[in-house]
Scaffold this active site. Structure first.
Site, PDB file in Angstrom:
ATOM      1  N   LYS A 119       0.817  -1.217   0.000  1.00  0.00           N
ATOM      2  CA  LYS A 119       0.000   0.000   0.000  1.00  0.00           C
ATOM      3  C   LYS A 119       0.849   1.264   0.000  1.00  0.00           C
ATOM      4  CE  LYS A 119      -3.556  -2.698   0.334  1.00  0.00           C
ATOM      5  NZ  LYS A 119      -4.324  -3.048  -0.868  1.00  0.00           N
ATOM      6  N   ARG A 295      -7.363  -7.714  -9.408  1.00  0.00           N
ATOM      7  CA  ARG A 295      -8.064  -8.983  -9.613  1.00  0.00           C
ATOM      8  C   ARG A 295      -9.500  -8.663 -10.018  1.00  0.00           C
ATOM      9  NH1 ARG A 295     -11.241  -8.698  -5.172  1.00  0.00           N
ATOM     10  NH2 ARG A 295     -10.379  -7.916  -3.224  1.00  0.00           N
TER      11      ARG A 295
END
Length: 488
Positions: A119, A295
């Site tokens: 992140k 994804r």
């Protein structure tokens, strides 16, 4: 349609494995299902052309067992692996191993997975590429650095794991006295869940929307968007109800968030399907990039319902080296779609998972209702995995038509043998703030909707006893999954 692969292995379970298998079959592609001991009789194993056991019930010994999955794909002659969502879907090392073995990876390349998986490095990269990210730290913070950083950002702040996701280890701190406890707790849970204890801070916006953009990118450098979704109904930072398009933004704001998402995708040379998630501050009417999900998303059906594009099909075509169709560049959307996630969990007992046998199942039907399910009547919901049973999606010519149709569909749904969240979802969809579209990410917290009982949770003389026993039942549930679903 001629097949681009002759056989693919689906490295997942439940409704997403079923979803992928069905599109592959439509494309003329044979499929291999993998299963653990707990999933020997699961629906995805019944629908696939071939099936192979990959280990015991525990996820780390089966669906996270990359060696067993790769060996299964190679031994059965699969040409590609589709990871679905969760498990190994965002594991850059596994993706690299798949590619090095000579198989196709149906997802973003390992380089993109590495970038988005961290992140902090992701925040630094996109900030440097001119994309507005949520104000916060760009380096990890500990107990010493956190107070000064929080004061500079201004309370409240969110403490987040650097290597995490799914809401695990995320906490809001509203004061200096609260901050120490939240940093310690977040670091501890991050270490237990992700084997990495680093945390960072972000500014918390009390009046915000969660807007995300579906992106497709091919290996030839073309990037397109499939418009946006709104996912602001959340519990503990996890999505509950999703819709497309967003009812909360103007046409000009839509153009802006779509532009930012495409620019961000181009900056990191994105390939395959992905979601660029933004926080929309209602006070400033400004978008901030939250993260990139590398994804397919649980909520992708609402995008498919308004665009007519099969996202899984596009994933497979892209992985085979195909170029995105030129028609996707001039695509428009039609109507409105809303999705509700049906879980085997008890909303009236802290959302505790409710594994067990589905003794009766009646699914809704009718025009413009879609059910993506991974269960059947007589199926036993395992205690080892996320208890998502199915997703019910409605489409309408306008938002109110879609909303009322979804309420009707949910009321038609019958599930017996396990506790579930159907009435909770009906409560959400009928709440005035959802009906008029003014809800924010704090809807469930502010309105305490999880405390409003429905017919499945009607108060009875043994209610308190059952709720006191919820923790005992939870002992059967995998620890990391319990952390992900519990309210703190």
């Amino acid at each position: 349609m001629g097949s681009v692969f002759s056989k693919i292995l689906v490295a997942n379970r439940g409704e997403i494995a079923v979803r992928i298998i069905r599109t592959a079959r439509d494309m003329g592609i044979k499929t291999v299902a993998v299963y653990s001991d707990a999933d020997r009789d699961a629906l995805h194993t019944r629908l696939a052309d071939e099936r192979v056991r990959i280990g015991p019930s525990e996820p780390k010994l089966s669906y996270l067992n990359s060696k067993a999955i790769l060996q299964a794909a190679l031994s059965l002659g699969a040409e590609a692996i589709h990871p679905g969502y969760g498990f190994l879907s965002q594991n850059a090392q596994f993706a690299q191993e798949v590619v090095e073995s000579g198989l196709a990876w149906i997802g973003p390349p390992p380089s993109v997975l590495k970038l988005a998986g961290d992140k902090l490095s992701s925040r630094r990269f996109f900030a440097g590429s001119g994309i507005p990210v949520v104000p916060g730290t760009l380096e990890p913070v500990g107990l010493e650095e956190a107070p000064e950083a929080a004061e500079e950002l201004g309370y409240p702040v969110v403490v987040k794991p650097a290597g995490g996701g799914g809401g695990i280890g995320m906490f809001v701190a509203s004061s200096p006295s609260d901050l120490r406890d939240k940093v310690e707790k977040a670091s501890r849970l991050a270490s237990a869940s992700f084997s990495r204890s680093e945390v960072y801070l972000e500014k918390y916006f009390p009046r915000a929307k969660h807007i995300e953009v579906q992106i497709l990118g091919d290996e030839h450098g073309k990037i397109v968007h499939l418009f946006e979704r709104e996912c602001s109904v959340q519990r503990r930072f996890q999505k509950v109800v999703e819709e497309a398009p967003s009812p909360s933004i103007t046409p000009e704001e839509r153009k802006e968030v779509l532009r930012l998402a495409v620019k961000a995708a181009e900056s990191c040379h994105y390939v395959n399907a992905g979601t660029f998630e933004f926080l929309f501050d209602l006070d400033e009417r400004k978008f901030y990039l939250l993260e990139v999900n590398t994804r397919i998303q649980v909520e992708h059906p609402v995008t498919e319902m308004i665009t007519g594009v099969d996202v899984v099909e596009q994933q497979i075509l892209i992985a085979a080296g195909e170029q995105l169709s030129s028609t996707l560049s001039s695509l428009n959307y039609s109507g409105h779609a809303i999705e509700a996630r049906i879980y085997a969990e008890d909303p009236w007992s802290n959302f505790m998972p409710s594994p067990g046998r589905v003794s009766r199942l009646e699914l809704p039907a009718g025009p413009w209702v879609r059910v993506d399910s991974g269960v059947y009547e007589g199926y036993t919901v395992p205690e080892f995995y996320d208890p998502l049973l199915m997703k019910i999606v409605s489409w309408g010519q306008n938002r109110e038509a879609a909303r009322s149709r979804l309420v009707r569909a949910l009321k038609e749904l019958v599930i017996e043998g396990v506790k579930h969240n159907r009435s909770f979802l009906v409560n959400v969809l009928q709440h005035p703030r959802f009906v008029d579209g003014t809800y924010t990410t704090r809807l469930l917290e502010e309105e305490s909707l999880y405390r409003v009982r429905g017919e499945e949770g009607a108060a009875t003389p043994d209610t308190e006893r059952r709720e006191r026993g919820a923790q005992d039942k939870a002992q059967k549930v995998s620890y990391w999954r319990l952390l992900a679903r519990a309210r703190f």
